[in-house]
Design an enzyme around this catalytic site. Structure first.
Site, PDB file in Angstrom:
ATOM      1  N   ASP A 136      79.223  72.617 -13.140  1.00 57.39           N
ATOM      2  CA  ASP A 136      80.398  72.446 -13.995  1.00 57.39           C
ATOM      3  C   ASP A 136      80.994  73.807 -14.319  1.00 57.39           C
ATOM      4  OD1 ASP A 136      82.247  70.912 -15.337  1.00 57.39           O
ATOM      5  OD2 ASP A 136      81.118  70.878 -17.210  1.00 57.39           O
ATOM      6  N   TYR A 138      84.318  76.086 -16.116  1.00 60.42           N
ATOM      7  CA  TYR A 138      84.845  76.226 -17.483  1.00 60.42           C
ATOM      8  C   TYR A 138      86.178  76.958 -17.327  1.00 60.42           C
ATOM      9  CZ  TYR A 138      84.194  77.418 -22.518  1.00 60.42           C
ATOM     10  OH  TYR A 138      84.292  77.550 -23.884  1.00 60.42           O
ATOM     11  N   HIS A 143      91.285  75.613 -22.970  1.00 62.31           N
ATOM     12  CA  HIS A 143      90.050  75.011 -23.490  1.00 62.31           C
ATOM     13  C   HIS A 143      89.055  76.097 -23.919  1.00 62.31           C
ATOM     14  CE1 HIS A 143      86.627  72.357 -23.987  1.00 62.31           C
ATOM     15  NE2 HIS A 143      85.953  73.071 -23.110  1.00 62.31           N
TER      16      HIS A 143
HETATM   17 CA    CA Z   1      82.234  70.199 -19.002  1.00 61.11          CA
END
Ligand code: CA
Length: 427
Positions: A136, A138, A143
């Site tokens: 995952d 980022y 965000h």
């Molecule tokens: Ca995530």
């Protein structure tokens, strides 16, 4: 090789509803079990699922020499994805031709249609790939800035590495589940506000993360790297991705190694993988990257994708849905190609069926944030729902629905839905 499957004026002999996510220009891949209990790789056109094992068995794909005989019978797409981008493109082009209105070869063969074409309501979707590894990223600047502001320091919301590295972590593949799988509210350690000692109990801050994920082919041998300009050729396609998060557990556990139990209890993907080929008409310029990335991450041209995204909450009690955010994949700062180039630059080998999450995709405005953490700003600004209730996070028996589609004025290519319901914690 030209992507003839994408021709905007192509029409299918299968009926397709207006505003369908799945016109003949899409042809996404998935895996389904039919009403005779056999599992096959398939594609979707309109509200029909096409059994590719039968399509191949009945001779409609015989001109694609690189397609092995039983490639659609493994119960996952991994073997097909391993055959590489040239074969994916040939297969999609050929499927588009078979279902083209101008082509009568299958259209006029009722017996074959019965063996190949299924109503979407008569099949059960399965996980499309065996996911060996899940990473995952980022990669949304908005965000990362919002989370850095809330969890650390508004003055230094982005850590010094963020503008130089597509930051990521290794997730947990075993708990990646298909859309419509219920998710049990997790238990764990949290540190109550103002306390010095942690407590054990159910998480009270369950959140969604509106993400997309890409699925790779065998990208490189261990020790080799994937150049940023070759990276898209190693990406089969994309799905919607909800990376469920327990924010109270996350806040207590994430230092110093990052997310662990707050993230690995469940992640949900949509069932149909939309190929990168189908998404090519929606390529768009990326955000200007400043400072300029290091040479191994540097790209020219259009490298981002214009994909409209939304998240909705559907409480079980009222049955009234509320769209809580509208955002767009193009808000990503780091591109998929940069993510994959970075992932392999140290020689880490990426395999067929690996899943790479984008990271939560937040837009620049408060109504385009990609998580409840940001939409309700750490619980300080509850989100009003259409049924009159409020949410700071996700309640028991709430269903979260992600949707996404591209539209360029002529053709709409969509992803369908990624749904998951939060069940109460186990006693
Ligand atoms: Ca995530």
């Amino acid at each position: 090789m030209e992507i003839t499957a994408n021709k905007p004026d192509r029409k299918s002999w299968i009926d397709i509803k207006e505003n369908s996510d799945f016109p003949i220009q899409n042809i996404p891949f998935g895996v389904f079990t039919n009403n005779e209990d056999s599992t096959t790789v398939g594609v979707r056109i309109g509200d029909k699922a096409i059994d590719l094992a039968s399509l191949q068995h009945l001779g409609y794909l015989k001109d694609i020499k690189s397609l092995e005989d039983d490639v659609f019978l493994y119960g996952t797409l991994n073997e097909f994805i391993s055959l590489g981008s040239k074969t994916w493109r040939q297969a999609r082009n050929r499927i588009a031709d078979v279902f083209d209105k101008e082509n009568t070869e299958l259209q006029e063969n009722k017996d074959h249609i019965e063996q190949i074409v299924y109503d979407i309501d008569d099949i059960i979707m399965q996980l499309p790939v065996y996911i060996g590894d899940y990473t995952d990223f980022y990669s949304s600047k908005e965000h990362a800035t919002n989370v850095g502001t809330m969890f650390r320091d508004p003055e230094n919301a982005l850590l010094p590495n963020w503008l130089h590295i597509p930051v990521g972590y290794h997730g947990r593949a075993s708990s990646v589940v298909l859309s419509d799988t219920d998710i049990r509210r997790p238990k764990g350690q949290t540190l109550p506000l103002g306390e010095k000692q942690p407590v054990f109990g159910q998480s009270n801050r369950i959140d969604f993360e509106l993400e997309m994920a890409f699925i790779t082919t065998d990208a490189n041998e261990m020790g080799d790297t994937v150049a940023v300009d070759d990276a898209e050729d190693k990406i089969f396609g994309m799905v919607l991705f909800n990376d469920w998060s327990a924010r109270d557990m996350q806040a207590w556990e994430y230092v110093p190694l990052g997310p662990f139990l707050a993230k690995n209890f469940a992640s949900t993907i949509s069932p149909w993988i939309v190929t990168l080929d189908a998404l090519k008409p929606y390529k768009t310029v990326n955000t200007k990257q400043s400072p300029e990335p290091l040479p191994y991450l540097l790209q020219k041209g259009e490298n981002n994708y214009d994909i409209k995204l939304q998240a909705a909450i559907l409480p079980e009690e009222s049955g009234i849905e509320t769209i809580v955010t509208n955002t767009n994949f193009k808000h990503m700062y780091w591109t998929m190609a940069q993510q994959l180039a970075h992932h392999t630059v140290n020689g880490c080998n990426v395999m067929s069926g690996d899943l790479m999450g984008s990271g939560t995709i937040s837009g620049p405005t408060p109504d385009s944030y990609g998580s409840m953490l940001e939409l309700a700003w750490k619980g300080t600004k509850p989100v009003k729902l259409n049924d009159g209730t409020e949410r700071k996070f996700i309640n028991d028996n709430d269903t979260v629905i992600l949707r996404g589609h591209c539209y360029n004025g002529t053709t709409r290519i969509g992803f369908g839905e990624c749904r998951g319901k939060i069940l109460p914690a186990k006693k």
